[in-house]
Enzyme design. Structure first.
Site, mmCIF file in Angstrom:
data_model
loop_
_atom_site.group_PDB
_atom_site.id
_atom_site.type_symbol
_atom_site.label_atom_id
_atom_site.label_comp_id
_atom_site.label_asym_id
_atom_site.label_seq_id
_atom_site.Cartn_x
_atom_site.Cartn_y
_atom_site.Cartn_z
ATOM 1 N N LYS A 117 -19.303 -72.642 67.048
ATOM 2 C CA LYS A 117 -19.607 -71.516 67.765
ATOM 3 C C LYS A 117 -19.439 -71.776 69.456
ATOM 4 O O LYS A 117 -20.828 -71.726 70.231
ATOM 5 C CB LYS A 117 -20.303 -70.504 67.092
ATOM 6 C CG LYS A 117 -20.138 -69.345 67.926
ATOM 7 C CD LYS A 117 -20.823 -68.036 67.664
ATOM 8 C CE LYS A 117 -20.243 -66.234 68.565
ATOM 9 N NZ LYS A 117 -21.351 -65.433 68.232
ATOM 10 N N TYR A 134 -24.591 -72.757 67.404
ATOM 11 C CA TYR A 134 -24.417 -72.048 68.152
ATOM 12 C C TYR A 134 -24.443 -72.521 69.810
ATOM 13 O O TYR A 134 -26.009 -72.148 70.254
ATOM 14 C CB TYR A 134 -24.382 -70.639 67.926
ATOM 15 C CG TYR A 134 -24.060 -69.256 68.822
ATOM 16 C CD1 TYR A 134 -23.506 -69.211 69.623
ATOM 17 C CD2 TYR A 134 -24.945 -67.931 68.502
ATOM 18 C CE1 TYR A 134 -22.702 -68.444 70.522
ATOM 19 C CE2 TYR A 134 -24.596 -67.041 69.221
ATOM 20 C CZ TYR A 134 -24.144 -67.206 70.325
ATOM 21 O OH TYR A 134 -23.320 -65.931 70.596
#
Length: 301
Positions: free
Chosen positions: A173, A145
């Protein structure tokens, strides 16, 4: 499964449309397991094929490891194999992240979401070693992320290429939003790419993203599925139309923040998940009226 214009890699591990699910609390602020199961079932039955638990929108900073695992087990019991369960396992403490990763794996998670260590501002070597250490703790695939607005330090392109060589790092992400740079990285790394910022969901699909991890998906899961499906089938005009329809929710999220938007919006839809824990606060009455207006414009109320 995607068979058209969208990228296919990562679907087996992370799905296509994920919701970063809120953690429900009762009137006393305690974890509400039944509400969590109800919400998970609602999202999955309306087109969501992956749920992120104990992420930022799940109020990970203010929930204990025990609460995180209890919710994960309960949601797993509720939805079974009908959706991928991605457990948040990211902190700014590598040892704590390893503990969280192992506990999540034992509780039945299908994959892990690991954020760049925040607040500590590690070097790129520190970032690499953090992800490497967590990735070696379990046999679950990891989505890295990258969210500089919260972590301060971005994952540099060279570091992402190094991470891509680790066997269990499978996806990103992206809440950095640099589509130009990511276009090259998608091709170079072979990692599955997921939009981590709702305003950019449709643009990300156009450059090779597999899907998105959404907050507004709490309130408009069917619309997100329809947008994805239309893009995948080449119905670009319809996909753009749906993207524009979702704009009021995107604006509301920018005003309220993801947790407050999702919890207040679900309440307006008749799905009670409680209020946020401090330091996040529920919207004011005037903010709720503005949210009601935006949800009506979008057609989800």
């Amino acid at each position: 499964m995607s068979t058209g214009l969208t990228a296919n890699n990562g679907i087996e591990e992370f799905g296509t449309i994920a919701v970063a699910m809120v953690t429900p609390f009762d009137a006393n602020g305690a974890l509400d397991i039944k509400a969590g199961q109800k919400l998970a079932a609602h999202l999955v039955s309306n087109g969501i094929d992956s749920l992120v638990l104990a992420g930022t929108t799940g109020e990970s900073p203010t929930t204990s490891l025990e609460e995180k695992i209890d919710l994960l087990k309960a949601v797993k019991a509720e939805v079974g194999d009908s959706a991928k369960l991605i457990a948040g396992a990211g902190t700014n403490n590598t040892a704590a992240s390893v503990e969280m990763a192992r506990a999540s794996a034992e509780a039945g998670a299908d994959a892990l979401l690991v954020v760049t260590p925040y607040y500590s501002k590690p070097s790129q070597e520190g970032i690499y070693q953090h992800f490497r250490t967590v990735s070696e703790a379990t046999d679950l695939p990891i989505c890295a992320y990258d969210i500089p607005p919260r972590s301060v330090v971005p994952i540099a392109p060279d570091t992402l290429c190094r991470l891509a060589a680790l066997p269990m790092i499978k996806a990103v992400k992206d809440a950095k939003g640099d589509i130009t740079a990511a276009t090259t990285l998608i091709a170079e790394t072979g990692l599955a790419w997921y939009s981590g910022d709702d305003p950019l969901n449709l643009p990300w699909l156009s450059v090779g993203a597999t899907g998105f991890i959404s907050v507004i998906g709490h309130l408009a899961p069917q619309l997100l599925r329809e947008m994805y499906t239309n893009f995948n089938q080449g119905n670009l005009e319809k996909a753009r139309e749906i993207n524009a329809q979702l704009a009021p929710l995107v604006a509301a999220q920018a005003r309220l923040g993801g947790v407050s938007l999702a919890k207040a919006g679900l309440r307006l839809q008749g799905i009670e998940v409680g209020d946020p824990r401090l330091p996040i606060v529920a919207p004011s009455e005037s903010e709720i009226e503005d949210l009601r207006r935006d949800m009506n414009k979008t057609g989800v109320l």
